[in-house]
Scaffold this motif. Structure first.
Motif, PDB file in Angstrom:
ATOM      1  N   ILE A 139     -28.828  40.480 -41.168  1.00 20.81           N
ATOM      2  CA  ILE A 139     -28.846  39.295 -40.309  1.00 20.81           C
ATOM      3  C   ILE A 139     -29.972  39.360 -39.275  1.00 20.81           C
ATOM      4  CG2 ILE A 139     -27.501  37.810 -38.811  1.00 20.81           C
ATOM      5  CD1 ILE A 139     -26.412  38.094 -41.685  1.00 20.81           C
ATOM      6  N   GLY A 140     -30.027  40.453 -38.526  1.00 19.90           N
ATOM      7  CA  GLY A 140     -31.073  40.593 -37.519  1.00 19.90           C
ATOM      8  C   GLY A 140     -30.565  41.302 -36.273  1.00 19.90           C
ATOM      9  N   ASP A 141     -31.467  41.543 -35.333  1.00 17.77           N
ATOM     10  CA  ASP A 141     -31.112  42.231 -34.090  1.00 17.77           C
ATOM     11  C   ASP A 141     -32.200  41.952 -33.065  1.00 17.77           C
ATOM     12  OD1 ASP A 141     -29.742  43.779 -32.316  1.00 17.77           O
ATOM     13  OD2 ASP A 141     -29.746  45.597 -33.539  1.00 17.77           O
ATOM     14  N   VAL A 142     -31.937  42.357 -31.828  1.00 16.68           N
ATOM     15  CA  VAL A 142     -32.933  42.233 -30.771  1.00 16.68           C
ATOM     16  C   VAL A 142     -34.048  43.240 -31.036  1.00 16.68           C
ATOM     17  CG1 VAL A 142     -33.367  42.499 -28.313  1.00 16.68           C
ATOM     18  CG2 VAL A 142     -31.230  41.450 -29.101  1.00 16.68           C
ATOM     19  N   ASP A 143     -35.284  42.761 -30.936  1.00 20.51           N
ATOM     20  CA  ASP A 143     -36.441  43.625 -31.158  1.00 20.51           C
ATOM     21  C   ASP A 143     -36.841  44.244 -29.813  1.00 20.51           C
ATOM     22  OD1 ASP A 143     -38.868  44.818 -31.639  1.00 20.51           O
ATOM     23  OD2 ASP A 143     -39.625  43.206 -32.907  1.00 20.51           O
ATOM     24  N   PRO A 144     -36.627  45.561 -29.609  1.00 18.07           N
ATOM     25  CA  PRO A 144     -36.932  46.171 -28.301  1.00 18.07           C
ATOM     26  C   PRO A 144     -38.415  46.103 -27.950  1.00 18.07           C
ATOM     27  CG  PRO A 144     -36.403  47.839 -29.947  1.00 18.07           C
ATOM     28  CD  PRO A 144     -36.074  46.530 -30.564  1.00 18.07           C
ATOM     29  N   PRO A 184     -34.938  33.629 -27.428  1.00 18.12           N
ATOM     30  CA  PRO A 184     -34.659  33.727 -28.867  1.00 18.12           C
ATOM     31  C   PRO A 184     -35.806  34.339 -29.658  1.00 18.12           C
ATOM     32  CG  PRO A 184     -34.978  31.430 -28.209  1.00 18.12           C
ATOM     33  CD  PRO A 184     -34.857  32.226 -26.947  1.00 18.12           C
ATOM     34  N   GLU A 185     -37.006  34.346 -29.064  1.00 19.64           N
ATOM     35  CA  GLU A 185     -38.134  34.935 -29.781  1.00 19.64           C
ATOM     36  C   GLU A 185     -38.125  36.459 -29.728  1.00 19.64           C
ATOM     37  OE1 GLU A 185     -41.988  33.146 -29.374  1.00 19.64           O
ATOM     38  OE2 GLU A 185     -41.131  31.257 -28.700  1.00 19.64           O
ATOM     39  N   THR A 186     -37.148  37.044 -29.037  1.00 19.01           N
ATOM     40  CA  THR A 186     -37.036  38.508 -29.041  1.00 19.01           C
ATOM     41  C   THR A 186     -36.229  39.002 -30.255  1.00 19.01           C
ATOM     42  OG1 THR A 186     -35.019  38.472 -27.696  1.00 19.01           O
ATOM     43  CG2 THR A 186     -37.142  38.617 -26.527  1.00 19.01           C
ATOM     44  N   ILE A 187     -35.738  38.089 -31.060  1.00 17.15           N
ATOM     45  CA  ILE A 187     -34.919  38.478 -32.220  1.00 17.15           C
ATOM     46  C   ILE A 187     -35.824  38.861 -33.394  1.00 17.15           C
ATOM     47  CG2 ILE A 187     -33.306  37.621 -33.974  1.00 17.15           C
ATOM     48  CD1 ILE A 187     -31.996  35.943 -31.840  1.00 17.15           C
ATOM     49  N   HIS A 188     -35.450  39.956 -34.025  1.00 18.64           N
ATOM     50  CA  HIS A 188     -36.078  40.355 -35.289  1.00 18.64           C
ATOM     51  C   HIS A 188     -35.111  39.955 -36.399  1.00 18.64           C
ATOM     52  CE1 HIS A 188     -38.217  42.639 -38.328  1.00 18.64           C
ATOM     53  NE2 HIS A 188     -37.042  43.133 -38.700  1.00 18.64           N
ATOM     54  N   PHE A 189     -35.530  39.048 -37.254  1.00 19.33           N
ATOM     55  CA  PHE A 189     -34.645  38.508 -38.273  1.00 19.33           C
ATOM     56  C   PHE A 189     -34.469  39.487 -39.436  1.00 19.33           C
ATOM     57  CE2 PHE A 189     -36.352  34.645 -36.250  1.00 19.33           C
ATOM     58  CZ  PHE A 189     -35.145  34.068 -35.873  1.00 19.33           C
ATOM     59  N   GLY A 190     -33.253  39.483 -39.995  1.00 14.52           N
ATOM     60  CA  GLY A 190     -32.943  40.351 -41.133  1.00 14.52           C
ATOM     61  C   GLY A 190     -33.257  39.686 -42.465  1.00 14.52           C
ATOM     62  N   MET A 244     -22.811  32.191 -45.032  1.00 12.30           N
ATOM     63  CA  MET A 244     -22.286  31.652 -46.272  1.00 12.30           C
ATOM     64  C   MET A 244     -21.669  30.263 -46.098  1.00 12.30           C
ATOM     65  SD  MET A 244     -22.680  33.870 -48.778  1.00 12.30           S
ATOM     66  CE  MET A 244     -21.394  33.478 -49.943  1.00 12.30           C
ATOM     67  N   GLU A 245     -21.126  29.966 -44.934  1.00 11.44           N
ATOM     68  CA  GLU A 245     -20.414  28.699 -44.763  1.00 11.44           C
ATOM     69  C   GLU A 245     -21.167  27.732 -43.854  1.00 11.44           C
ATOM     70  OE1 GLU A 245     -17.519  26.001 -45.623  1.00 11.44           O
ATOM     71  OE2 GLU A 245     -17.757  28.008 -46.458  1.00 11.44           O
ATOM     72  N   GLU A 246     -21.433  28.156 -42.605  1.00 11.83           N
ATOM     73  CA  GLU A 246     -22.078  27.255 -41.651  1.00 11.83           C
ATOM     74  C   GLU A 246     -23.596  27.237 -41.803  1.00 11.83           C
ATOM     75  OE1 GLU A 246     -19.658  29.410 -40.747  1.00 11.83           O
ATOM     76  OE2 GLU A 246     -18.094  27.895 -40.467  1.00 11.83           O
ATOM     77  N   ARG A 247     -24.124  28.212 -42.589  1.00 11.59           N
ATOM     78  CA  ARG A 247     -25.563  28.310 -42.835  1.00 11.59           C
ATOM     79  C   ARG A 247     -26.361  28.523 -41.556  1.00 11.59           C
ATOM     80  NH1 ARG A 247     -25.774  29.618 -48.084  1.00 11.59           N
ATOM     81  NH2 ARG A 247     -24.027  28.560 -49.055  1.00 11.59           N
ATOM     82  N   ASP A 248     -25.756  29.244 -40.604  1.00 12.11           N
ATOM     83  CA  ASP A 248     -26.519  29.648 -39.429  1.00 12.11           C
ATOM     84  C   ASP A 248     -26.269  31.125 -39.204  1.00 12.11           C
ATOM     85  OD1 ASP A 248     -24.060  29.972 -38.204  1.00 12.11           O
ATOM     86  OD2 ASP A 248     -24.130  28.044 -37.157  1.00 12.11           O
ATOM     87  N   ILE A 249     -26.863  31.701 -38.157  1.00 12.43           N
ATOM     88  CA  ILE A 249     -26.718  33.135 -37.921  1.00 12.43           C
ATOM     89  C   ILE A 249     -26.275  33.388 -36.481  1.00 12.43           C
ATOM     90  CG2 ILE A 249     -28.482  33.713 -39.624  1.00 12.43           C
ATOM     91  CD1 ILE A 249     -30.381  34.345 -37.299  1.00 12.43           C
ATOM     92  N   GLN A 250     -25.632  34.537 -36.303  1.00 10.25           N
ATOM     93  CA  GLN A 250     -25.257  34.991 -34.972  1.00 10.25           C
ATOM     94  C   GLN A 250     -25.763  36.413 -34.803  1.00 10.25           C
ATOM     95  OE1 GLN A 250     -21.054  34.569 -34.440  1.00 10.25           O
ATOM     96  NE2 GLN A 250     -21.078  32.339 -34.632  1.00 10.25           N
ATOM     97  N   VAL A 251     -26.545  36.643 -33.748  1.00  9.07           N
ATOM     98  CA  VAL A 251     -27.092  37.967 -33.458  1.00  9.07           C
ATOM     99  C   VAL A 251     -26.678  38.366 -32.053  1.00  9.07           C
ATOM    100  CG1 VAL A 251     -29.170  39.342 -33.199  1.00  9.07           C
ATOM    101  CG2 VAL A 251     -29.049  37.609 -34.995  1.00  9.07           C
ATOM    102  N   ARG A 252     -25.856  39.400 -31.978  1.00  3.74           N
ATOM    103  CA  ARG A 252     -25.359  39.885 -30.690  1.00  3.74           C
ATOM    104  C   ARG A 252     -24.863  38.710 -29.846  1.00  3.74           C
ATOM    105  NH1 ARG A 252     -26.217  45.321 -29.892  1.00  3.74           N
ATOM    106  NH2 ARG A 252     -27.670  46.281 -31.365  1.00  3.74           N
ATOM    107  N   LEU A 272     -27.607  31.025 -31.965  1.00  6.81           N
ATOM    108  CA  LEU A 272     -28.711  30.401 -32.689  1.00  6.81           C
ATOM    109  C   LEU A 272     -28.144  29.463 -33.736  1.00  6.81           C
ATOM    110  CD1 LEU A 272     -31.186  33.338 -33.392  1.00  6.81           C
ATOM    111  CD2 LEU A 272     -31.438  31.506 -31.736  1.00  6.81           C
ATOM    112  N   ARG A 273     -28.584  28.250 -33.727  1.00  8.37           N
ATOM    113  CA  ARG A 273     -28.180  27.307 -34.752  1.00  8.37           C
ATOM    114  C   ARG A 273     -29.380  27.066 -35.659  1.00  8.37           C
ATOM    115  NH1 ARG A 273     -23.026  28.137 -34.908  1.00  8.37           N
ATOM    116  NH2 ARG A 273     -21.961  27.708 -32.932  1.00  8.37           N
TER     117      ARG A 273
END
Length: 466
Positions: free
Chosen positions: A151-156, A168-174, A204-212, A216-217
């Motif tokens: 999914i992803g995580d915060v990019d240190p 939101p631009e600090t996220i590294h996407f999975g 799988m259902e809502e087609r969005d992601i949640q990171v920590r 994010l929609r």
């Protein structure tokens, strides 16, 4: 999938609009391309054998319905090959925003960075073209797979650059977000830890992601495919119920039900270093099927199609070895080479616990049964009486792993006016010395198994006689 055409030359979103390009959702793209191939009579599933009337119609219905798919089947049933073939239904080239982490469509940016860039540049927004091969990714599920991987995580590093932690631009996407507008396949899905499976629910259902703590929609457009062993899937309960519920299609795969399909798979997948006649591939196919029906073999683990493939490659290697050491020009595998395969293939089979110590005996017996069945199938109607009588009168025929085809043929006894040898050559379409020797060895082994002639394999050589 192949790079059959060059990428389009359009390089900005303005040029793309001027050309009248229409953006399609992923599932609509797959549906339209599948329907187009079916209407044109083109096979969308090249290289898949034995699924024409069972699995493939179910896969096609699932794709037309726009469903995520999980394939359930034992090892070596072609699940991964089938999933990879689905990628061939994508458009060959698709436009993406240049430099976008998620390969977003130029008309539909979804990340904060891409939307800002699109607003700044307008029709000058640069685009690049992505080939269908780049829109398909696979992940082998392992227990150490993390939420960050999928999914992803915060990019240190981005935080260290001075960006606010809430940016939101600090996220590294999975892997899954990076498969936006493409297909992501997760092999052996039950091996994912349950907490990782939970992280996939929104995708799988809502087609969005949640990171920590981020909300994010992102309207992800991704098709999720998966494979699983039915034992893991249904009995061990290692796929959480909410995730199972989110797959629109659960499709059971199977081993080839027809002998011809089994042979075709082996011929297609094996990398052969010498000629392997069709009748030996038939023996290996029957051998594999015998193992799948044997009560001595643990059928829960299955007998993979790779068993016959490895067998074909092994006997081809044996023929090449003989050619190198004995000076043959055209190596051809023969029945005598089958014995070399038994020893190395045993490790690919899981036997029932009560059969410990009898593994080699079981393999040898089932191989002989396969040879006998193949002989009955292929030489029906040929009268071997003259050959049997000649052997009964004292003639002996010697062969072995290091006996060349020429030497084997030279050692055949004369049969007077009988045309048995020529009938065998014609039946097997045997034209070279190697092919003739391979055909006659099969016949001799069949006569031995039918107890028409004797056989002595002591001393490293094989002699057929009375």
């Amino acid at each position: 999938m192949s790079n059959s055409t060059a990428a389009p030359t359009l390089s900005t979103v303005g040029e793309l609009r001027a050309a009248g390009y229409v953006a399609k959702p992923l599932r609509e793209e797959l549906r339209d391309n599948l329907l187009a191939r079916l209407r044109e009579g083109e096979d969308p599933w090249p290289g898949l054998h034995g699924y024409e009337d069972t699995v493939i119609p179910q896969v096609e219905r699932a794709l037309l319905a726009g469903h995520d798919i999980v394939l359930l089947g034992e090892r070596g049933q072609g699940k991964t090959r089938l999933l990879r073939t689905i990628a061939g239904l994508l458009d060959e080239w698709t436009p993406v925003i240049a430099g976008s982490d998620l390969a977003e469509h130029p008309f539909e940016p979804i990340t904060h960075a891409s939307r800002r860039l699109a607003a700044e540049l307008g029709d000058a927004l640069p685009i690049t073209w992505r080939h269908r091969d780049e829109r398909y990714v696979e992940k082998l599920a392992t227990p150490d797979t993390s939420v960050a991987d999928l999914i992803g995580d915060v990019d240190p590093m981005k935080v260290a650059e001075g960006r606010a932690l809430g940016d939101p631009e600090t996220i590294h996407f999975g892997l899954i977000p990076r498969s936006h507008r493409g297909i992501v396949t997760i092999n052996e899905l039950p091996d994912l830890a349950e907490r990782i499976q939970v992280a996939m629910l929104n995708v799988m259902e809502e087609r969005d992601i949640q990171v920590r703590g981020y909300v994010l929609r992102l309207p992800l457009d991704v098709l999720v495919l998966a494979s699983a062993n039915p034992e893991d899937y249904t009995n061990r309960g290692r796929i959480i119920t909410p995730l199972k519920d989110r797959f629109g299609a659960e499709i059971r795969t199977h081993y080839p039900r027809e002998l011809e399909a089994e042979i075709a798979v082996t011929r297609q997948e094996a990398h052969l270093v010498a000629e392997v006649p069709d009748h030996l591939l038939e023996v290996l196919a029957r051998f594999t099927r015998n193992l799948r029906e044997s009560s001595a073999v643990d059928q829960r683990s299955g007998v993979s199609a790779r068993f016959a493939i490895a067998g074909a490659e092994t006997i081809a290697a044996s023929a090449l070895h003989r050619a190198a050491t004995e000076g043959e020009d055209d190596p051809v595998a023969r029945v005598v080479d089958l014995e070399t395969a038994v020893g190395v293939l045993g490790g690919k089979i899981e036997f029932e616990s009560g059969e410990e110590g009898r593994e080699l005996e079981i393999l040898t017996h089932l191989l002989r049964t396969a040879v006998a069945d193949t002989v009955r199938h292929l030489v029906l109607g040929i009268d071997f009486g003259p050959l049997v009588r000649t052997v009964e009168e004292g003639a002996e025929i010697a062969t072995g792993e290091q006996v060349t085809a020429h030497d084997f043929l030279e050692g055949l006894p004369a049969l007077g006016e009988a045309t048995v040898y020529d009938e065998v050559y014609e039946r097997f379409d045997a034209r070279s010395d190697g092919e003739r020797a391979a055909a006659l060895e099969l016949v001799l082994e069949g006569l031995y198994l039918a107890r028409k002639i004797g056989k002595d394999s002591s001393g490293g050589a094989t002699v057929y006689g009375h």
